[in-house]
Write a protein that holds these residues in place. Structure first.
Motif, PDB file in Angstrom:
ATOM      1  N   ARG A 190       0.687  -1.372   0.050  1.00 33.92           N
ATOM      2  CA  ARG A 190      -0.098   0.043  -0.128  1.00 33.92           C
ATOM      3  C   ARG A 190       0.757   1.307   0.001  1.00 33.92           C
ATOM      4  O   ARG A 190       0.536   2.052   0.915  1.00 33.92           O
ATOM      5  CB  ARG A 190      -0.818  -0.137   1.205  1.00 33.92           C
ATOM      6  CG  ARG A 190      -1.898  -1.304   1.159  1.00 33.92           C
ATOM      7  CD  ARG A 190      -3.058  -1.075   1.992  1.00 33.92           C
ATOM      8  NE  ARG A 190      -4.418  -0.488   1.756  1.00 33.92           N
ATOM      9  CZ  ARG A 190      -4.753   0.585   2.292  1.00 33.92           C
ATOM     10  NH1 ARG A 190      -4.383   0.873   3.340  1.00 33.92           N
ATOM     11  NH2 ARG A 190      -5.940   1.033   1.693  1.00 33.92           N
ATOM     12  N   PRO A 244       1.834   4.327  -2.333  1.00 29.51           N
ATOM     13  CA  PRO A 244       1.585   4.860  -3.394  1.00 29.51           C
ATOM     14  C   PRO A 244       2.742   5.297  -4.371  1.00 29.51           C
ATOM     15  O   PRO A 244       3.707   5.493  -3.842  1.00 29.51           O
ATOM     16  CB  PRO A 244       0.750   6.372  -2.923  1.00 29.51           C
ATOM     17  CG  PRO A 244       0.497   5.919  -1.503  1.00 29.51           C
ATOM     18  CD  PRO A 244       1.375   5.148  -1.017  1.00 29.51           C
ATOM     19  N   ASN A 278      -4.145   9.250  -1.351  1.00 27.91           N
ATOM     20  CA  ASN A 278      -5.297   8.457  -1.227  1.00 27.91           C
ATOM     21  C   ASN A 278      -5.998   7.639  -2.302  1.00 27.91           C
ATOM     22  O   ASN A 278      -6.300   6.576  -2.110  1.00 27.91           O
ATOM     23  CB  ASN A 278      -6.212   9.113  -0.332  1.00 27.91           C
ATOM     24  CG  ASN A 278      -5.604   9.309   1.206  1.00 27.91           C
ATOM     25  OD1 ASN A 278      -4.676   8.648   1.641  1.00 27.91           O
ATOM     26  ND2 ASN A 278      -6.055  10.328   1.773  1.00 27.91           N
ATOM     27  N   GLN A 307      -4.883   6.007  -4.742  1.00 28.48           N
ATOM     28  CA  GLN A 307      -4.360   4.875  -5.324  1.00 28.48           C
ATOM     29  C   GLN A 307      -4.784   3.617  -4.267  1.00 28.48           C
ATOM     30  O   GLN A 307      -4.764   2.619  -4.794  1.00 28.48           O
ATOM     31  CB  GLN A 307      -2.871   5.121  -5.223  1.00 28.48           C
ATOM     32  CG  GLN A 307      -2.347   5.994  -6.371  1.00 28.48           C
ATOM     33  CD  GLN A 307      -0.942   5.994  -6.466  1.00 28.48           C
ATOM     34  OE1 GLN A 307      -0.185   4.916  -6.320  1.00 28.48           O
ATOM     35  NE2 GLN A 307      -0.324   7.026  -7.177  1.00 28.48           N
ATOM     36  N   LEU A 308      -4.920   3.936  -3.131  1.00 25.50           N
ATOM     37  CA  LEU A 308      -5.222   2.892  -2.083  1.00 25.50           C
ATOM     38  C   LEU A 308      -6.296   1.873  -2.637  1.00 25.50           C
ATOM     39  O   LEU A 308      -6.124   0.714  -2.466  1.00 25.50           O
ATOM     40  CB  LEU A 308      -5.619   3.308  -0.808  1.00 25.50           C
ATOM     41  CG  LEU A 308      -4.360   4.255  -0.156  1.00 25.50           C
ATOM     42  CD1 LEU A 308      -4.638   4.842   1.132  1.00 25.50           C
ATOM     43  CD2 LEU A 308      -2.926   3.620  -0.378  1.00 25.50           C
ATOM     44  N   ASP A 345      -5.881  -2.159  -3.421  1.00 26.58           N
ATOM     45  CA  ASP A 345      -6.616  -3.403  -2.435  1.00 26.58           C
ATOM     46  C   ASP A 345      -7.454  -4.275  -3.579  1.00 26.58           C
ATOM     47  O   ASP A 345      -7.392  -5.268  -3.383  1.00 26.58           O
ATOM     48  CB  ASP A 345      -7.663  -2.673  -1.467  1.00 26.58           C
ATOM     49  CG  ASP A 345      -6.752  -2.036  -0.470  1.00 26.58           C
ATOM     50  OD1 ASP A 345      -5.769  -2.454  -0.167  1.00 26.58           O
ATOM     51  OD2 ASP A 345      -7.398  -1.164   0.199  1.00 26.58           O
TER      52      ASP A 345
END
Length: 386
Positions: free
Chosen positions: A286, A288, A349, A351-352, A356
């Motif tokens: 996680r 980026p 954020n 990209q998160l 997942d």
């Protein structure tokens, strides 16, 4: 059971090691072939150093053509002499599929290729050519089997080993930071695992580093690398305004280095990386990222006219998003990359969720992909022999 495996680069070595471990968990195995340190740790003595095959791009291969040709014939002869129950070639299609073709011309040995060629991205005809020498394909991506089956090969989606690799715990990350005196924001720079990549991309990555540090002088840097390219990396960073922490396996055992690298990926707040499997490692952690890559002009010219997709970053492809900024070919320019990197630092954020989703679609939470691949190999062999 006798298994001959061929891998040509670091990502293939990782896949091969996971497959070997899976096969050993299911049956008694004897391994021969070409592989790197991870495959050797699983019980293979490599025919020659794997990194001799870690060459990418037309212009990069030409100066080494005669040596690669000798290694190709040496490998094929070793397979024929070994008479294995199965030949498993892993990625590196320019070398591996040629070796399989030489073997198939003189033997009926069953052939498996691990990592489907990216026919959805470029060179669609490769699947048809493969079908003449490959019986079974192990696919890393869930949308690949129909392409292989349409060309006449058996194909199983087995997931990607990155989803089962352990991630650093908060305690491991804290110890890593304390051990190396990293108490502020941490930026990871990954210019590639091949000598040619580091040589070709090094100046541009260095320029990006200088531009970003001019705006963010508070950053610490970490640069994981391989023993093969570590000397080039040290030369590359010599003039950087902030000296990075270079993580190299030199002088470390394999497990210690893996733990150190895992902690670095977990500790990094953001990353600039060359295109490739590393984007999945970053997604698993996680972290980026921004992706940048280029080839020499001849290779770039040829490949750019074959591309069928608008992104080469696996996180973008698997998640069906385009949230990872990438700068490929002529776009691999520091004046474009640096602002994008600063933008990701300001707002990571988005990209998160894509990261997942990518991990879930690649098999996270299920059986380890190496075991799934091993089961697929054995099941298809059993079906083929009745």
């Amino acid at each position: 059971m006798k298994v001959f495996l061929i891998a040509g680069e670091a990502s293939g070595d990782r896949l091969g090691a996971a497959l070997m471990a899976g096969l050993k968990s299911l049956d008694n195995m004897e391994f021969q072939g070409v592989g790197g340190p991870m495959m050797q740790a699983e019980g293979m003595q490599s025919l020659f150093p794997m990194d001799e095959l870690s060459v990418m791009g037309l212009a990069e291969i030409l100066p080494k053509y005669m040596h690669l040709r000798r290694r190709l014939h040496q490998t094929a002869e070793a397979v024929l002499e070994a008479q294995p129950d199965v030949l498993i070639t892993i990625d590196s299609p320019d070398f591996c599929l040629r070796a399989a073709r030489l073997v198939r011309a003189k033997s009926a040995v069953r052939t498996v290729h691990y990592v489907a060629p990216s026919v959805w991205a470029w060179r669609a005809g490769r699947a048809r050519k493969m079908a003449g020498v490959i019986d079974h394909v192990l696919a890393l991506l869930p949308f690949e089997p129909p392409y292989m089956e349409a060309a006449g090969m058996e194909c199983d989606f087995v997931g990607h080993p990155v989803v089962s690799e352990p991630q650093a715990t908060p305690e491991e990350i804290e110890r890593f930071r304390a051990r190396h005196g990293l108490d502020g924001p941490l930026w990871m720079v990954l210019p590639g695992s091949r000598r040619g990549e580091v040589s070709w991309l090094g100046d541009r990555f260095s320029d990006v580093v200088r531009r970003v540090l001019a705006a963010r002088p508070d950053l610490s840097l970490v640069l994981p690398t391989t023993a093969t390219v570590a000397p080039l990396v040290r030369d590359m960073v010599a003039g950087w305004p902030v000296q990075p922490l270079i993580l190299s396996p030199e002088g470390m055992d394999a497990e210690s280095y893996k733990a150190e690298k895992r902690a670095a990926f977990g500790a990094a707040d953001w990353a600039l990386a060359a295109s490739g499997t590393v984007s999945l490692e970053l997604a698993a952690a996680r972290t980026p990222m921004v992706i940048a890559y280029d080839l020499k002009p001849l290779s770039r010219f040829v490949i750019s006219r074959m591309l069928r997709v608008d992104t080469l970053t696996l996180v973008n492809l698997v998640s069906e998003t385009r949230v990872i900024p990438e700068f490929i070919g002529k776009a691999c320019r520091p004046e474009l990359i640096a602002p994008a990197m600063l933008g990701v630092m300001d707002n990571p954020n988005p990209q998160l969720a894509a990261m997942d989703l990518t991990m879930d679609r690649l098999g996270r939470g299920g059986e380890a992909p190496g075991v799934r691949a091993a089961r697929a190999v054995l099941a298809r062999m059993k079906a083929a022999t009745g």
